[in-house]
Write an enzyme that holds these catalytic residues in place. Sequence first.
Site, mmCIF file in Angstrom:
data_model
loop_
_atom_site.group_PDB
_atom_site.id
_atom_site.type_symbol
_atom_site.label_atom_id
_atom_site.label_comp_id
_atom_site.label_asym_id
_atom_site.label_seq_id
_atom_site.Cartn_x
_atom_site.Cartn_y
_atom_site.Cartn_z
ATOM 1 N N LYS A 139 55.520 72.112 13.297
ATOM 2 C CA LYS A 139 55.665 73.540 12.971
ATOM 3 C C LYS A 139 56.312 73.729 11.626
ATOM 4 O O LYS A 139 56.144 74.757 10.987
ATOM 5 C CB LYS A 139 56.604 74.199 13.991
ATOM 6 N N LYS B 23 53.790 63.429 11.051
ATOM 7 C CA LYS B 23 53.525 64.080 12.335
ATOM 8 C C LYS B 23 53.098 65.538 12.133
ATOM 9 O O LYS B 23 53.657 66.213 11.260
ATOM 10 C CB LYS B 23 54.832 64.027 13.146
ATOM 11 N N LYS C 155 66.098 65.943 11.080
ATOM 12 C CA LYS C 155 66.312 67.397 11.029
ATOM 13 C C LYS C 155 67.530 67.773 10.190
ATOM 14 O O LYS C 155 67.549 68.833 9.575
ATOM 15 C CB LYS C 155 66.453 67.970 12.444
HETATM 16 P P1 TYM Z 1 59.104 70.305 20.816
HETATM 17 O O1 TYM Z 1 59.264 71.760 21.040
HETATM 18 O O2 TYM Z 1 59.306 69.758 19.442
HETATM 19 O O3 TYM Z 1 57.664 69.840 21.269
HETATM 20 C C1 TYM Z 1 57.151 70.180 22.547
HETATM 21 C C2 TYM Z 1 56.305 69.028 23.070
HETATM 22 O O4 TYM Z 1 55.230 68.752 22.173
HETATM 23 C C3 TYM Z 1 55.234 67.375 21.812
HETATM 24 N N1 TYM Z 1 54.809 67.257 20.403
HETATM 25 C C4 TYM Z 1 53.841 66.440 19.991
HETATM 26 N N2 TYM Z 1 53.053 65.585 20.664
HETATM 27 C C5 TYM Z 1 52.130 64.894 19.946
HETATM 28 N N3 TYM Z 1 51.967 65.029 18.606
HETATM 29 C C6 TYM Z 1 52.746 65.878 17.893
HETATM 30 N N4 TYM Z 1 52.565 66.018 16.582
HETATM 31 C C7 TYM Z 1 53.738 66.635 18.596
HETATM 32 N N5 TYM Z 1 54.655 67.561 18.214
HETATM 33 C C8 TYM Z 1 55.306 67.927 19.337
HETATM 34 C C9 TYM Z 1 56.674 66.925 21.986
HETATM 35 O O5 TYM Z 1 56.756 65.544 22.178
HETATM 36 C C10 TYM Z 1 57.092 67.723 23.198
HETATM 37 O O6 TYM Z 1 56.685 67.057 24.379
HETATM 38 N N6 TYM Z 1 63.294 68.310 22.588
HETATM 39 C C11 TYM Z 1 62.005 68.824 22.973
HETATM 40 C C12 TYM Z 1 62.062 69.968 23.964
HETATM 41 C C13 TYM Z 1 62.850 69.715 25.185
HETATM 42 C C14 TYM Z 1 62.475 68.910 26.295
HETATM 43 C C15 TYM Z 1 63.545 69.009 27.213
HETATM 44 C C16 TYM Z 1 61.358 68.154 26.582
HETATM 45 C C17 TYM Z 1 64.082 70.220 25.460
HETATM 46 N N7 TYM Z 1 64.499 69.821 26.687
HETATM 47 C C18 TYM Z 1 63.516 68.323 28.426
HETATM 48 C C19 TYM Z 1 61.330 67.466 27.792
HETATM 49 C C20 TYM Z 1 62.392 67.561 28.701
HETATM 50 C C21 TYM Z 1 61.318 69.338 21.721
HETATM 51 O O7 TYM Z 1 61.912 69.680 20.753
HETATM 52 O O8 TYM Z 1 59.981 69.480 21.858
#
Ligand code: TYM
Length: 336
Positions: free
Chosen positions: A201, A198, A115
């Site tokens: 967004k 991957k 990032k």
């Molecule tokens: P974020 O917002 O990027 O993504 C949310 C969830 O979607 C999953 N994900 C995917 N799974 C499979 N294939 C993909 N291409 C894909 N893109 C996204 C992510 O693994 C995630 O589960 N840091 C985290 C948010 C967060 C969080 C937490 C999660 C903040 N605090 C505490 C769990 C527990 C994030 O940026 O997810």
Amino acid sequence: MTTFTPRVFSGMQPTGNLHLGNYLGAMLNWVKMQDTNECVYCVVDMHAITLWQNPIALRQAIRDVTAAYLACGLDPKRSIIFNQSQVPEHAELAWVFNCVARLGWLNRMTQFKDKAGKDKEAASVGLYVYPNLMAADILAYKATHVPVGEDQKQHLELARDIAAKFNNDYEVEFFPQPEPYIVGTATRVMSLRDGTKKMSKSDPSDLSRINLTDSADDIAKKIRKAKTDMDALPSEPAGLKGRPEAENLVGIFAALNGGTVQDVLTQFGGGQFSGLKNALADLAVEKLAPIAIETKRLQADQTYIDQVLADGSARARAIAAPIVKDVREIVGFLVS
Ligand code: TYM
């Protein structure tokens, strides 16, 4: 050994629309886990501002993601649904964890490197300590299970290290070791334009992802245009090795259908991609188009969405506040 009451925690960032990766990698499990667990699901707006967000767009995105959560099947009566910034204990515990986690641990985080890009010096400090806030999200609830996609595995390992070091430094058995729950046939959904990247967004090409707000026509179009290779589909999972686009489409089909990769290959093995793509377009439209329609309906009722978040925040805080109060005591602050 202290045993901890099982509790599920997870979150998604309100930075634009949710997509198929979020849905298959995490949301399907979130919805299922509600049936048998106490679940806390967060819209992580404080994580979102580690990269600058337009404030008006952010406010809208928090509500939109909440509407999408509900449209996907999260039930605000059974689960706690809230946005992170309304529960100040997250920020407070994150500070304590900034003092527990080591620089060396954060230096290993691959997501920061991705990032921050080439100019690391220009990245926000928040982006760097992002995993500490994530650990605080989870541990402010003493959560034991964290359903996420594969890309969050490293952050979860850090959360476990932070919990262990806190317990060790203060000679307590206070925090559990939260378990990543990474389950399904599409725990890492790839871009529809490039099977080695991957689905995300931030990809500039909208054709690379299926948004949970896409119309039936757009969903079908994106699947028909998805990149493939020249060979027929294999009949066994081993035949998907080295064929990332085929592996991705087959995994997505299996996840949407609730079956296995072998089931999909039994049906489509030996055939051309067109057969799989036609069936996948129909399946994806059947499963995803209703979510977009329901999201739109909920978005029109902002009062309801705000009520869900206010109620969820109060319930979340009722769990987190006593836990963080204990943390204050453990580290030696004066507690009134
Ligand atoms: P974020 O917002 O990027 O993504 C949310 C969830 O979607 C999953 N994900 C995917 N799974 C499979 N294939 C993909 N291409 C894909 N893109 C996204 C992510 O693994 C995630 O589960 N840091 C985290 C948010 C967060 C969080 C937490 C999660 C903040 N605090 C505490 C769990 C527990 C994030 O940026 O997810």
